[in-house]
Enzyme design. Sequence first.
Site, mmCIF file in Angstrom:
data_model
loop_
_atom_site.group_PDB
_atom_site.id
_atom_site.type_symbol
_atom_site.label_atom_id
_atom_site.label_comp_id
_atom_site.label_asym_id
_atom_site.label_seq_id
_atom_site.Cartn_x
_atom_site.Cartn_y
_atom_site.Cartn_z
ATOM 1 N N ASP A 171 29.899 -14.786 21.919
ATOM 2 C CA ASP A 171 29.407 -15.834 21.024
ATOM 3 C C ASP A 171 28.495 -15.299 19.918
ATOM 4 O OD1 ASP A 171 26.659 -15.890 21.800
ATOM 5 O OD2 ASP A 171 26.876 -17.651 23.042
ATOM 6 N N CYS A 228 21.965 -29.031 28.379
ATOM 7 C CA CYS A 228 22.413 -30.082 29.287
ATOM 8 C C CYS A 228 23.675 -29.613 30.005
ATOM 9 C CB CYS A 228 22.703 -31.357 28.498
ATOM 10 S SG CYS A 228 23.383 -32.712 29.480
ATOM 11 N N CYS A 244 28.046 -32.760 31.835
ATOM 12 C CA CYS A 244 29.509 -32.837 31.806
ATOM 13 C C CYS A 244 30.149 -31.764 32.684
ATOM 14 C CB CYS A 244 30.030 -32.747 30.375
ATOM 15 S SG CYS A 244 29.770 -31.150 29.574
ATOM 16 N N CYS A 264 32.099 -32.474 36.934
ATOM 17 C CA CYS A 264 33.497 -32.029 36.955
ATOM 18 C C CYS A 264 33.910 -31.627 38.372
ATOM 19 C CB CYS A 264 33.674 -30.844 36.002
ATOM 20 S SG CYS A 264 35.340 -30.144 36.021
#
Length: 398
Positions: free
Chosen positions: A152, A260, A263, A267
């Site tokens: 990244d 955060c 999500c 899963c």
Amino acid sequence: MSSSEVSGAEQSSGEQPDANKPEGEPTLSDKIMARAIELGFDRAAIVPAGRLKHAEQYLEWLKEGRHGAMNYLDRHHELRVDPTKMEEGTRSVVVLLKNYYREADLLAGGLRIARYAHGDDYHDTLWERMRELAAFIHAETGADCGTRPATDTAPILERDLAALAGLGWVGKNAMLINPEIGSFSFIAEVLVDLDLEATHPMVPDRCGTCSKCIDACPTNAIISPAVIDARRCISYLTIELRGPIPRALRPLIGDHIFGCDICQVVCPWNSKAEPSEDASFQTREIYRSLTLQRLLCFDLPDYVEHFSKSAIKRAKLRGLRRNAAVVIGNTFAQSGDESIVELLGERLLKDEPEPLVRGHIAWALGQVGGDAAAQILCEAAGAEQDPYVQEEIRAAQR
């Protein structure tokens, strides 16, 4: 993805037999993947370099402005969507996954920090290992083989590349999901100017009808499967955004100080995620007892002491103080807590040098409420000179 697309991907990205290779003898690709595992990576795959399949969708996402203030994402378009353009001569990519999962993100002192940031900066840790892998490739081939490690830090669509390499699929939360280790993984890659044997077929999308990540997002940032509006994402708001957090979204941030994981936590593919045993990613002891009140008062030496060589530096000092004010406002909402009001008052009226932070402190006072908070806001309204902070004070008094 249709079955025909999956089939075609498997044919193009799966292992290609080598008629000249003696049976049982490892290929160069086999040796590279084995070395990657020895270096501490959890998964490795090799894929031919080429234009990524979601290039056009990415460019459309940018046109819609869903990247918010992350203007760096709107540069070097061709580099992002095609590894061969990023490094001249690139013909293959070694794609790597490193598990960073921690069982909890809420620390004893009250700070909730995304799991990937609990330990040392992953850039430093993974770069060191990728450089070793690149050196191995050089030594093994004996050729003038160009390599470029990245994680990244280069303009490339890493999740797309990892999916193309067969390391998982991009789920509805836009995270790469590996069917064996879930989604709590860093993605890294080494670009190589050799034609290496591909190692994995593509993995079909296995999210099915599940929408738990979409349903669980507090800010409704997942606007459609695998499409995130960063401007509403808690990770963006607490890390990347340099200005004020929109007032309507502040209560939805809850107790998230940095990033955060909601999500990912909901899963089902992460239900059996195993905590990373890598020493580099273990929670720093200095974080465990750090409180919101202490963080709100951090100065530069505190910031350096706690977050040196940490991914948390990305939020900057004033961003972390801003976030602490928001979380204090949410945590103590309508409590009228005297000690909290006193602290916020001292920061607003005397000690806080940054207008951005003062504005969020004013908001927090309005959330905590009570006569003492109202009095402090009234006093600040008469003393504050910055127009932005004045507006926050007026809004907090309503």
